[in-house]
Motif scaffolding. Structure first.
Motif, PDB file in Angstrom:
ATOM      1  N   THR A 223       2.062   4.551  -3.035  1.00 30.05           N
ATOM      2  CA  THR A 223       1.937   5.713  -2.818  1.00 30.05           C
ATOM      3  C   THR A 223       3.083   6.582  -3.218  1.00 30.05           C
ATOM      4  OG1 THR A 223       2.091   6.018  -0.758  1.00 30.05           O
ATOM      5  CG2 THR A 223      -0.053   5.314  -1.491  1.00 30.05           C
TER       6      THR A 223
ATOM      7  N   ARG B 214       0.914  -1.255   0.204  1.00 30.48           N
ATOM      8  CA  ARG B 214       0.032   0.099  -0.063  1.00 30.48           C
ATOM      9  C   ARG B 214       0.749   1.150  -0.022  1.00 30.48           C
ATOM     10  NH1 ARG B 214      -1.740   3.989   2.936  1.00 30.48           N
ATOM     11  NH2 ARG B 214      -0.767   3.383   4.945  1.00 30.48           N
ATOM     12  N   ARG B 215       1.985   1.357   0.763  1.00 26.07           N
ATOM     13  CA  ARG B 215       2.775   2.608   1.080  1.00 26.07           C
ATOM     14  C   ARG B 215       3.543   2.525  -0.365  1.00 26.07           C
ATOM     15  NH1 ARG B 215       4.973   3.426   7.161  1.00 26.07           N
ATOM     16  NH2 ARG B 215       2.965   2.780   8.063  1.00 26.07           N
TER      17      ARG B 215
END
Length: 191
Positions: free
Chosen positions: A28, A24-25
């Motif tokens: 981004t 997820r990180r």
């Protein structure tokens, strides 16, 4: 980026949570177009394989059970690796340990196990002739995964949520030089 949370004493649920958050990180980070996690990558040094049994095609005693290589991947793997799904679908977040077991097979496996038939919807086992069976939800083009000189062999993919492996490889497709993201990714892993 290769990592093995099991070597640090992570249990399966804790390792899965770590990888979900890392993915997820990573997605981004500026310059990351897509990211995925898999057990292995094409031309990588991790390999996994199993005999495969097409449902209702029990091998005779004289018949050799074919073997196939396999990989456990997250849903964005095919986008990240630019592997086109030819029929059916890619994995989704709905493919979990609690849902129906599914797989995506390559063209060679589809042609060998189900010649002149649609592979999507077919079932096979990589455990035993009697099952348990996984349902084919997608067909992907053949790819060179082990060796650039060999013809593609039978290959199938499983959702990582349904086939846990302690070893994980994070892949990223970027719009910036990938080495420029190394410090940021290392920081995410440490966090």
């Amino acid at each position: 980026v290769s990592l093995d949370p099991g070597l640090q004493g992570y249990t399966q649920p804790r390792a899965e949570a770590l990888c979900r958050e890392l993915l997820r990180r990573t997605q981004t980070l500026p310059g990351v177009r897509s990211a995925s996690i898999a057990f292995s990558i094409p031309l990588g040094y991790y390999n996994n394989g199993a005999p495969v049994y097409a449902e209702a095609q029990a091998p005779s005693l004289s018949h050799h059970v074919p073997g196939a290589s396999l990989n456990a991947v997250t849903p964005d793997y095919f986008t990240t690796m630019r592997m086109r799904i030819l029929e059916g679908r890619a994995f989704t977040d709905a493919d979990t340990a609690a849902s129906e077991p599914v797989a995506i097979v390559n063209q060679t496996m589809a042609g060998r196990l189900w010649p002149h038939q649609d592979a999507v919807g077919q079932r096979f086992s990589y455990k035993a002739a009697s099952g348990p069976f996984v349902t084919v939800v997608g067909l992907v083009h053949d790819a060179k995964v082990s060796n650039l000189l060999d013809a593609p062999g039978m290959y199938f993919y499983l959702p990582q949520t349904q086939h846990y492996q302690s070893i994980h490889v994070l892949q990223m497709r970027t719009s910036v030089p990938p080495e420029s993201l190394a410090p940021a990714v290392e920081g995410l892993v440490r966090q």
